[in-house]
Design an enzyme around this catalytic site. Structure first.
Site, PDB file in Angstrom:
ATOM      1  N   LYS A  68       0.490  -1.522   0.135  1.00 49.95           N
ATOM      2  CA  LYS A  68       0.025  -0.209   0.165  1.00 49.95           C
ATOM      3  C   LYS A  68       0.981   1.036   0.012  1.00 49.95           C
ATOM      4  O   LYS A  68       2.403   0.893  -0.068  1.00 49.95           O
ATOM      5  CB  LYS A  68      -0.683  -0.042   1.427  1.00 49.95           C
TER       6      LYS A  68
HETATM    7  C1  LIG Z   1      -5.527  -3.993   1.268  1.00 46.38           C
HETATM    8  C2  LIG Z   1      -6.869  -4.045   1.418  1.00 46.38           C
HETATM    9  C3  LIG Z   1      -7.980  -4.458   2.620  1.00 46.38           C
HETATM   10  C4  LIG Z   1      -7.390  -4.858   3.565  1.00 46.38           C
HETATM   11  O1  LIG Z   1      -6.366  -4.759   4.014  1.00 46.38           O
HETATM   12  P1  LIG Z   1      -5.008  -5.855   4.859  1.00 46.38           P
HETATM   13  O2  LIG Z   1      -4.579  -4.301   5.783  1.00 46.38           O
HETATM   14  O3  LIG Z   1      -4.229  -5.898   4.382  1.00 46.38           O
HETATM   15  O4  LIG Z   1      -6.119  -6.457   5.655  1.00 46.38           O
HETATM   16  C5  LIG Z   1      -9.219  -3.722   2.190  1.00 46.38           C
HETATM   17  N1  LIG Z   1     -10.167  -3.093   2.302  1.00 46.38           N
HETATM   18  C6  LIG Z   1      -8.563  -2.890   0.527  1.00 46.38           C
HETATM   19  C7  LIG Z   1      -9.609  -2.458  -0.639  1.00 46.38           C
HETATM   20  C8  LIG Z   1      -7.126  -3.336   0.009  1.00 46.38           C
HETATM   21  O5  LIG Z   1      -6.494  -3.327  -0.604  1.00 46.38           O
END
Ligand SMILES: *Cc1c(COP(=O)(O)O)cnc(C)c1O
Length: 386
Positions: A189
């Site tokens: 991210k």
């Molecule tokens: C990555 C992601 C999540 C979950 O995130 P984590 O931190 O891996 O639990 C939820 N929603 C979206 C749109 C994502 O891209």
């Protein structure tokens, strides 16, 4: 030749020093660094409260619980997202439904939402919570959704997992429109804690409920006790929470990365601009550009335009991977997953999402991607589509 990944974390020497300093300190689980990260993140996003948790999946789950989602609730989200955007409602025992996407923005469609709300009102089945997702980092149409939320009486939980640092109508996401906004700090991210998540809100009571739920629903704050304290060891469990705490190690990494957010953002934006220019002549539909919002550019997702090339997505994907280009696909529509089919959803339910899925390809995009690597991606893609 090296493989170029579609995304990767950027770790600096300062990040390493910050994490190492925590390892040498007394506290390594949730402590003062978590609090500093929360305060700095809230300030950067101009929001009153930010509560750090173990990951965004937990953040969505706890935010749903704190918004009162339970077994009789209805939660709507978009089919073009990671499954966590929908699963969070099911964890709470609620019913999930989807609203199709806008083919231009690829975000949850306000027109489809308006139509679905009219039908739901007629059948007395209005949603309790809407979870729009800022897909690829581009903020969803929050202003229009807020107007509908106020009219029909549902809450908005914005999944901004892709959108740390993005802005909408001149203000940071999480600032004005949603009841609560969730961010992800997974390694791929915008900024990372390795794993991590955040719930941001202007609502002090909501933030307090999330704080309690991330640690078993337990409080040690005497001002909150329901019964008389038994002594200095006393604590109360007042709700059914989980262990969804963030560690000091994660927070130190996140806090250090937050200091570079603007630089990393600028680099992603420059790379996206460069892709726009270099790909302009290829048979592709490029990511949308909207003048009233600034994407965080988590993804650079193109659509292969079937009107202009016979090459399909599967063939392009295979050829790019073969050439060492780490492309990816975001996302398989949630409602077509086997688990969701068992809940009654079926292919054909959300045609715009399915059409998008059939064509899309995410190209490599991360701050350390070099111009030379980007040129290689463009050249290979050009010959694949020729
Ligand atoms: C990555 C992601 C999540 C979950 O995130 P984590 O931190 O891996 O639990 C939820 N929603 C979206 C749109 C994502 O891209």
């Amino acid at each position: 030749m090296d493989t170029i990944p579609y995304s990767r974390q950027e770790i600096s020497e300062d990040d390493i020093a910050a994490v190492t300093a925590v390892l040498r300190s007394e506290l390594i689980t949730q402590g003062p660094v978590v609090q500093r990260f929360e305060q700095a993140f809230a300030a950067a996003h101009e929001v009153a409260h930010a509560v750090a948790v173990s990951n965004a999946t937990s953040a969505l789950h706890l935010a749903c619980l704190a918004l009162g989602v339970g077994p009789r609730s209805r939660v709507w989200t978009t089919p073009i997202s990671f499954v966590a955007s929908a699963n969070c409602a099911l964890y709470c025992g609620a019913a999930v439904d989807f609203v199709d996407i806008d083919p231009i923005t690829r975000n949850l469609s306000v027109d489809a939402l308006r139509d679905k709300l009219e039908d739901a009102e007629a059948q007395d089945e209005l949603p309790d919570v809407l979870i729009p997702v800022d897909f690829a980092g581009l903020p969803a149409d929050l202003r229009e959704m807020r107007a509908l939320a106020d009219r029909y009486g549902f809450k908005i939980l914005e999944d901004a997992s892709h959108a740390t640092g993005a802005s909408y109508l001149g203000a940071p996401v999480a600032c004005a429109w949603a009841d609560a906004t969730v961010f992800s700090f997974h390694a791929v991210k915008i900024l990372t804690c390795a794993e991590g998540g955040m719930v941001a809100t202007h609502d002090a009571a909501l933030a307090q409920r999330v704080r309690s739920l991330r640690s078993h629903g337990i409080t040690r704050d005497e001002g909150e006790f329901e019964s008389a304290s038994h002594g200095a060891w006393y604590y109360e469990q007042q709700a059914l929470g989980l262990n969804a705490r963030m560690t000091e190690l994660q927070a130190a990494l996140g806090l250090s990365q937050l200091g570079r957010l603007a630089d990393m953002q600028a680099r992603r934006e420059a790379l996206a601009d460069r892709y726009d220019t270099l790909l302009a002549r290829l048979p592709l539909i490029l990511p949308p550009r909207l003048p009233d919002r600034r994407s965080a550019w988590h993804l650079y997702a193109v659509e292969i335009d079937p009107a202009r090339t016979p090459v399909n997505r599967a063939a392009a994907f295979a050829a790019l991977r073969e050439a060492g280009i780490g492309v990816n696909v975001h996302y398989i529509p949630i409602h077509t997953q086997p688990f969701y089919r068992r809940l009654g959803f079926a292919p054909g339910d959300f045609p715009a999402a399915e059409r998008y899925y059939a064509r899309t390809l995410s190209l490599p995009l991360f701050p350390a991607l070099t111009s030379a690597q980007q040129d290689r991606v463009v050249n290979v893609l050009g010959s694949v589509l020729a």
